[in-house]
Design a protein around this motif. Structure first.
Motif, short mmCIF file in Angstrom:
data_model
loop_
_atom_site.label_atom_id
_atom_site.label_comp_id
_atom_site.label_asym_id
_atom_site.label_seq_id
_atom_site.Cartn_x
_atom_site.Cartn_y
_atom_site.Cartn_z
N GLU A 174 23.34 -81.03 -19.85
CA GLU A 174 24.19 -79.78 -20.58
C GLU A 174 24.13 -80.86 -22.42
N ILE A 175 23.96 -79.67 -23.69
CA ILE A 175 23.62 -80.58 -24.89
C ILE A 175 25.17 -79.35 -25.54
N GLN A 176 26.28 -80.62 -25.68
CA GLN A 176 27.13 -79.05 -26.27
C GLN A 176 26.91 -78.65 -27.77
N VAL A 177 27.12 -77.73 -28.14
CA VAL A 177 27.06 -77.42 -29.12
C VAL A 177 28.68 -76.95 -30.77
N GLU A 178 28.07 -78.05 -31.52
CA GLU A 178 29.64 -77.56 -32.08
C GLU A 178 29.59 -76.18 -32.97
N GLY A 179 31.37 -75.77 -33.30
CA GLY A 179 30.59 -74.49 -34.32
C GLY A 179 28.94 -73.35 -34.37
N ASN A 180 29.44 -72.78 -35.13
CA ASN A 180 28.54 -71.67 -35.11
C ASN A 180 26.64 -72.20 -35.63
N ILE A 181 25.52 -71.57 -35.02
CA ILE A 181 24.41 -71.74 -34.90
C ILE A 181 24.12 -70.83 -35.87
N GLN A 182 23.89 -71.19 -37.28
CA GLN A 182 22.94 -69.81 -38.33
C GLN A 182 22.10 -70.06 -38.28
N LYS A 183 21.67 -69.12 -39.09
CA LYS A 183 19.90 -68.58 -38.40
C LYS A 183 19.04 -69.70 -39.57
N GLY A 184 17.80 -69.98 -38.85
CA GLY A 184 17.06 -71.12 -39.31
C GLY A 184 17.34 -72.57 -39.85
N GLU A 185 18.55 -72.86 -37.99
CA GLU A 185 18.94 -74.14 -38.70
C GLU A 185 18.67 -74.52 -38.23
N LEU A 186 17.59 -76.18 -37.94
CA LEU A 186 17.27 -77.03 -36.49
C LEU A 186 18.24 -78.19 -36.36
N ILE A 187 17.89 -77.92 -35.24
CA ILE A 187 18.79 -78.27 -33.73
C ILE A 187 17.78 -79.23 -32.99
N THR A 188 18.48 -80.86 -33.04
CA THR A 188 17.76 -82.33 -32.96
C THR A 188 18.24 -82.69 -31.32
N HIS A 189 17.87 -82.68 -30.46
CA HIS A 189 18.22 -84.10 -29.67
C HIS A 189 16.88 -84.98 -28.63
#
Length: 934
Positions: A665-680
């Motif tokens: 599982e990859i935890q998400v902090e806060g709200n994700i914004q439209k177009g926001e680039l997430i990295t793992h």
């Protein structure tokens, strides 16, 4: 990007790229596309010189592959990419297919001087022609001597104006003895694409003559169906010996036909095999000889009759004591063999004063006979039969019966045929049925003989339910199974022509009404919404029959939520305020008429939309240890605010070809914004395996929609270590590959496993570190290798992209280094290349080169390189004059940045240049390729 077997790729004005390839070679074009979300790619083609369509119209793939390209497949190819954002991206490349067919020489005499011995003291023209791209350059030889304009007063060479560049004519004026010789025409496209010259030889003698032939058959040939026909054609003259061929004027020869030595055999001939058959003889001298014969296949078809006068036309009735004519017509092949006979009640009927039998003039009405009954009497009642046959039999006869009988009419009138009449039974129009039922439309038909009924749509130009524009029935009933709403409308029933009377067809119209439940929209819709929010749903009626008394019912599952009837509106709404968890589910709205319901379905869910993987990450792959690699996985979230906040992503990963998934599982902090680039970062991936990655967003509702992608291993410039290193200790040798276009291969080797029969006085005794267990790559120069043989070793493609701080005038630098061992008195040459994407070996040129014996020790070479696009390094070993010439390499390294202290290893040989002197040319070439590929 292009690969495959290109001869040349060049830029033209306005940035059009031209890809030249030889016919029969492999074409491979790859479209490199960036954009997020990942674009959809489609290849299409516009016609070049030939207006053909591109295979299956389009290819939905990054790579367009044509295994053996043909000349008609040349033209302009377009790659179109779109992802729904902005305008589509389109790039094109023109593919030019080169080919050269075998040339043909034809010989012609001077017009107006034709005599039997025209080759004696006459002018002769030898014409050479071939199909090609690019245009051909022709040359002529007499024997071994080259013929050119002005070299011989008796010879002229010219190109006719109307075929400029396509042919070359050799004119021999007033033939001399030396002109009787072998003439060679050589067609050349100057070895473009490696296409060799083509040669054709023609021997001119004093016996050279055009072809002449003779047919050993009659004309025409009249045969019965099923017979075997042989057409014999023989040559009666011609030098060289002519070739014989048969053609059919109406198209290709029948598939069952057999041809041997000028004889064409047609077994079991049929009517469709009839036509004009031509024998053509050609020896390329003068015009081909042609003789033809016509094959006629006997046949009888399409018999019909009519009566004169028309008993139903105005007051012109058939009456006792007056003349009646029965006419009978048949199509016959050949028409001159047609013969008629008449029977009355089965007995032959001969022409007499009252029964006059005649045959119509074939120019006015071919194939027609008439029976004139003068002074009609009651004794003339009976069945009259018209019999048509062909002389000689073998073809079945056609007979037509006409029955003459009394009817209940006034005594002075007599009608032996009843004109047709059509009516619609009471209550059969309009016909109202439910959709899906079977319906029978009926028209009552009377008349003698009873005519065929033709059915068609009366209200519009539309096909009948069986797909045809017209349907025949014999009983006046049209049966439609599984009737649909599109079949509503007016249907016309009509008597067919040729019912025995010269009258207009009778017709009637039936109205068909198909009742069906309401058609609604949307039929199905997914609604995604978070808890505590408002959901609105709307169901609209498009059409229904009957449209009156419509009511609606809203349900969640089986629970009734709301019901009502329509007034002036054609839609209904339902709203859920403050959505709770129990409010998720399938909502239905049934809109009902007397036939049944139409249903809108809404699936209300809190599922999150799928993530969208980002494919344009700069240098996503790195390698910390020899056996494993890491990958930077990036994505954006589709419509993140449509549902509740995404709390966790569940990451699944499995090796391709395996079934087991590993999940985390990859935890998400806060709200994700439209177009926001997430990295793992993915780590501990086993080299060089590929992996399937699955990513699933999870909200308070539960799991959302998943996305999957494949992560593949390609050798990177490591963004962490800034280094690539290969010591050839493991198979598959750091993804190095052997070039398929060289003479032999490099070999992975270690001193510990060396063959006891190895060649002494050459090659290393261990790897670069001195270990006998260590591996290296080398070229084995023992027999059967010979001097000048080459072996090339290619690295994998390094995925290098320009950073924002670099530009074309200042590209990034890398230090390319390796160790080499060149010991032996027969050492040849070792070359190192940097080959950018789209370049051939000859275009790249060596960045380092060394020849000759360098002693029994390992040495290091370092070269600073400045690639502007993805590239490969390539080692080329060239065999020297003998067997003591083994060359080895080891520890190949690529590091970001200029080489700190490069050894003094300039390029040696006839074309000696320093590394820095190569750079400006490379920049210009790389710039052109780079811009062309963007």
């Amino acid at each position: 990007m292009h690969s495959g077997h290109a001869c040349n790729v060049e830029e033209e004005r306005y940035s059009e790229r031209v890809y030249t390839i030889r016919e029969g070679e492999m074409l491979e074009l790859t479209c490199l596309v960036t954009g997020h979300p990942r674009p959809q790619i489609r290849w299409t083609k516009t016609a070049g010189s030939v207006s053909d369509r591109f295979q299956d119209s389009s290819v939905f793939n990054e790579t367009l592959h044509i295994a053996k390209i043909q000349r008609h497949q040349g033209g302009r190819y377009y790659c179109k990419a779109e992802n729904g954002l902005g305008s589509p991206a389109i790039k094109s490349i023109r593919v030019d297919v080169y080919y050269l067919d075998e040339p043909v020489v034809t010989v012609h005499q001077s017009i107006g001087e034709a005599k039997e011995q025209f080759y004696y003291e006459r002018t002769v023209f030898l014409r050479c022609i071939a199909n090609s791209n690019p245009p051909i350059r022709y040359s002529w030889f007499r024997g071994r001597d080259v013929l050119s304009q002005g070299s011989d007063k008796g010879v002229e060479i010219y190109e006719p104006f109307f075929t400029q560049g396509e042919t070359k004519i050799l004119k021999l004026k007033n033939l001399r003895p030396k002109d009787y010789a072998n003439y060679s025409c050589i067609a050349s496209v100057r070895n473009v694409c490696g296409i060799a010259d083509r040669r054709v030889v023609f021997r001119l003698t004093n016996k050279t003559a055009p072809a002449s032939i003779k047919l050993l058959v009659e004309d025409p040939i009249v045969v019965n169906p099923g017979q075997t026909v042989s057409l014999v054609c023989i040559t009666t003259g011609g030098e060289p010996t002519p070739s014989l061929n048969w053609t059919l004027s109406s198209g290709s020869l029948p598939e069952k036909s057999l041809m041997k030595d000028g004889t064409l055999t047609l077994p079991a001939i049929a009517s469709e095999d009839a036509g004009i058959y031509s024998c053509i003889a050609s020896n390329n001298v003068g015009n081909p000889a042609k003789k033809s014969t016509t094959i006629i296949v006997r046949a009888l078809k399409k018999g019909r009759f009519w009566i004169t006068p028309d008993p139903y036309h105005n007051d012109d009735n058939i009456q006792i004591g007056r003349e009646v004519k029965i006419s009978c017509q048949v199509e016959a092949t050949p028409p001159e063999e047609l013969q008629f006979s008449w029977l009355k009640n089965g007995r032959p009927l001969r022409s007499s004063e009252r029964m006059v039998i005649t045959q119509t003039d074939p120019d006015i009405s071919p194939g027609t006979t008439n029976l004139d009954i003068i002074d009609l009497k009651f004794t003339d009642f009976g069945t009259y039969t018209c019999v048509a046959a062909l002389r000689g039999g073998a073809i079945p006869e056609i007979s037509i019966d006409v029955n003459i009988s009394s009817t209940t009419v006034p005594p002075l009138f007599f009608s032996f045929l009843v004109p047709p009449n059509l009516t619609v039974p009471r209550g059969k129009s309009p016909m109202a049925v439910r959709e899906g039922d079977t319906v029978e439309l009926e028209c009552l038909v009377s008349g003698k003989p009873k005519p065929i009924i033709l059915w068609s749509r009366a209200d519009k130009e539309a096909p009948m339910p069986d797909g045809s524009m017209q349907t025949e029935t014999y009983d006046g009933v049209l049966r439609i199974v599984n009737v649909s709403r599109e079949m509503s409308g007016s249907y016309r029933c009509q008597t067919s022509q040729y019912n025995g009377f010269n009258v207009k067809p009778r017709e009637a119209v039936i109205e068909l009404i198909v009742r069906y439940p309401p058609a609604v929209e949307p039929v199905w819709q997914e609604v995604r919404q978070g808890l505590g929010r408002t959901v609105s749903m709307n169901c609209r009626v498009l059409r229904a029959h009957p449209s009156r008394v419509l009511r609606y019912e809203w349900r969640l599952g089986s629970r009734l939520l709301h019901a009502g009837t329509f007034d002036s509106r054609d839609d209904t709404d339902y709203t859920v305020r403050n959505l709770a968890r129990e409010g998720y589910g399938e909502y239905t709205c049934d809109i009902i008429n007397e036939v049944g319901p139409g249903r809108c379905t809404f699936l209300v869910t809190g599922k999150a939309y799928p993530p969208e993987f980002y494919y344009d990450t700069y240098n996503p792959l790195w390698q910390n240890r020899p056996r494993v690699y890491g990958y930077k996985l990036q994505w954006t979230q589709m419509n993140p605010n449509a549902v509740d906040r995404i709390m966790v992503y569940r990451l699944g990963i499995r090796q391709t070809g395996k079934q087991r998934w590993w999940e985390q599982e990859i935890q998400v902090e806060g709200n994700i914004q439209k177009g926001e680039l997430i990295t793992h970062n993915l780590t501990e991936l086993i080299r060089p395996e590929a992996y399937v990655v699955r990513l699933t967003p999870i909200t308070r509702f539960g799991e959302g929609d998943s996305s999957t992608r494949v992560v593949t291993y390609s050798v990177p410039i490591n963004p962490h270590l800034r280094e690539f290193h290969c010591s050839f200790e493991e198979d598959p040798v750091c993804m190095f590959t052997q070039d398929k276009n060289d003479d032999f291969d490099w070999t992975r080797h270690s001193a510990a496993t060396r063959d006891t029969k190895y060649t002494p006085n050459t090659g290393p005794s261990g790897d670069r570190s001195g270990s006998k267990q260590g591996f290296y790559m080398y070229i084995e120069t023992s027999r059967p290798r010979k001097e000048g043989d080459t072996a090339r070793l290619l690295s994998p493609t390094f995925n290098v992209a320009l950073k924002s701080s670099y530009s074309i005038s200042s590209p990034p630098a890398y230090c390319f280094s390796f160790y080499f061992h060149m010991f032996g008195k027969h050492i040849g040459t070792l070359n190192a290349f940097v080959k950018q994407k789209g370049q051939s070996t000859s275009e790249a040129g060596p960045v380092w080169s060394l020849s000759g014996n360098q002693g029994d020790r390992w040495r290091q070479a370092k070269i600073s390189i400045h690639p502007t696009a993805s590239f490969q390094v390539m080692f080329e070993g060239i065999r020297g004059p003998g067997i003591e010439g083994d060359i080895a390499i080891d520890d190949v390294t690529l590091e970001e940045g200029e080489c700190p202290d490069p050894p003094s290893n300039p390029i040696r040989g006839a074309a000696a240049h320093s590394v820095s002197s190569i750079w400006p040319l490379s920049v210009t070439l790389f710039y052109t390729v780079f811009i062309g590929l963007r």
